[in-house]
Design a protein around this motif. Structure first.
Motif, PDB file in Angstrom:
ATOM      1  N   ASP A   1       0.859  -1.188   0.000  1.00  0.00           N
ATOM      2  CA  ASP A   1       0.000   0.000   0.000  1.00  0.00           C
ATOM      3  C   ASP A   1       0.892   1.234   0.000  1.00  0.00           C
TER       4      ASP A   1
ATOM      5  N   THR B   1      -1.804  -1.280  -3.970  1.00  0.00           N
ATOM      6  CA  THR B   1      -2.823  -0.231  -3.902  1.00  0.00           C
ATOM      7  C   THR B   1      -2.100   1.092  -3.704  1.00  0.00           C
TER       8      THR B   1
ATOM      9  N   ILE C   1      -4.209  -1.304  -7.990  1.00  0.00           N
ATOM     10  CA  ILE C   1      -5.419  -0.496  -7.884  1.00  0.00           C
ATOM     11  C   ILE C   1      -4.953   0.915  -7.581  1.00  0.00           C
TER      12      ILE C   1
ATOM     13  N   THR D   1     -10.761   5.679  -9.508  1.00  0.00           N
ATOM     14  CA  THR D   1      -9.971   4.466  -9.310  1.00  0.00           C
ATOM     15  C   THR D   1      -9.736   3.811 -10.656  1.00  0.00           C
TER      16      THR D   1
ATOM     17  N   CYS E   1      -7.530   0.403 -12.458  1.00  0.00           N
ATOM     18  CA  CYS E   1      -6.766  -0.820 -12.237  1.00  0.00           C
ATOM     19  C   CYS E   1      -5.931  -1.111 -13.475  1.00  0.00           C
TER      20      CYS E   1
END
Length: 264
Positions: free
Chosen positions: A163, A194, A218, A232, A234
Motif C-alpha cells: 500500500d 494499492t 489499484i 480508481t 486498475c
C-alpha cells in the motif's frame, strides 16, 4: 502490441488521421538515460504555443486514458481525448506519439521511474503542486530493506500486498517490484499494489508506469488523510490475470479456515 497502437487508437477516436512515426524516434529497449534525453528533447519542441505543464499533463492524461482498458471506448473517454487533441497541431500530435514510444521503449528496457525522472529534469515540479519525486536510486535503497520478509508473507498468502499512500509517479512501487524480481519472485502474479495520490497527474503517472511494467495495481486518485477517492483505475494485468477472482477465492479459503478453526 506495437508501440504505436495506443496512440493510434487515441488518434482514431479523436478523428485524426494517423501517420507513421519516423523510425529514428521509435527505439526498442533503449537505456533509461538515452530514452530520457530523447524524451526531454522531443518534449521541449512539442507544442511550443502551450505551457510546458499543460503539454505534460495532456500527454499523461491521454496515455492513462488509453491504458485504462475498462474505459478506453467509453463516450466520456473518447470525448476527453478529442478535446485534448483539438488543442494540438498534427505535427505535435505526432510528437506526442513519439514521446509515448520512448516511454514504452525505456520501460521495456528495465524497471525504472522514467516519468518521475523526466518530470524532475523538465523542472515541472516547481509549478502548481510544488512536487518532488524521489530519485529512483534512493527508492531502490529504501525498498531493499522491505523485501526481507517476502518469503514469510507468501506463506500466509499467495501474494504480497503493498500500500503506497502517496505514490507520486510510482517510483517506490517500481523499486519494490524490481527487488522482488531480482529475488526470484514474479511481481505480476505475487504482488498486489494499492496506491493513492491526491494529484490526478501524479496518480496517472503511477498508473501508466505500473501498467506498462505489468504490475497488478489499484490506483486511486484521492486524499489518503480524509479517505476520499475521486477516481480508481486498475492496471491491465490486474484484469488479465483475473485478480478480483483471485482475491475472492483467497477470502473464501480464509473464511473457511477460520470457521473450521472455530469448531475444532
Amino acid at each position: 502490441m506495437s508501440q504505436l497502437s495506443i496512440f493510434d487508437a487515441m488518434s482514431d477516436a479523436a478523428g485524426i488521421q494517423s501517420r507513421p512515426a519516423p523510425a529514428a524516434v521509435t527505439p526498442r529497449m533503449v537505456t533509461g538515460d538515452v530514452a530520457r534525453r530523447q524524451f526531454v528533447s522531443e518534449f521541449r519542441h512539442t507544442a511550443p504555443y502551450l505551457r510546458r505543464w499543460d503539454v505534460f499533463s495532456d500527454f499523461i492524461t491521454l496515455a492513462a486514458s488509453e491504458l485504462d482498458i475498462t474505459r478506453i471506448r467509453t463516450p466520456e473517454n473518447i470525448e476527453r481525448s478529442r478535446k485534448i487533441c483539438d488543442r494540438y497541431q498534427p505535427a505535435d500530435l505526432q510528437k506526442l506519439k513519439n514521446l509515448f514510444c520512448l516511454l514504452v521503449a525505456a520501460l521495456e528496457g528495465g524497471f525504472q521511474d522514467f516519468l518521475g525522472s523526466v518530470f524532475m529534469e523538465l523542472e515541472l515540479g516547481s509549478g502548481d503542486m510544488g512536487q518532488f519525486f524521489t530519485p529512483y536510486s534512493l527508492s531502490r535503497l529504501m525498498t531493499s530493506v522491505l523485501t526481507g520478509d517476502i518469503e514469510q508473507q507468501l506463506k500466509r498468502c499467495p501474494w504480497v500486498t503493498l500500500d503506497e499512500p502517496t505514490s507520486g509517479a510510482g517510483g517506490m512501487v517500481i523499486a519494490f517490484a524490481e527487488a522482488m524480481l531480482n529475488a526470484g519472485y514474479n511481481p505480476s502474479m505475487q504482488l498486489l499494489v494499492t496506491t493513492t495520490d491526491i494529484d490526478p497527474v501524479a496518480a496517472d503517472m503511477t498508473f501508466i508506469q505500473l501498467s506498462l511494467l505489468g504490475i497488478p495495481a489499484i490506483v486511486h486518485t484521492g486524499n489518503t488523510l480524509t479517505l476520499t477517492v475521486s477516481r480508481t483505475r486498475c492496471t491491465p494485468v490486474y484484469w488479465i490475470e483475473n485478480w478480483p477472482e483471485r482475491i475472492r477465492s483467497h477470502e473464501r479459503i480464509q473464511a473457511m479456515r477460520q470457521f473450521l478453526a472455530g469448531i475444532a
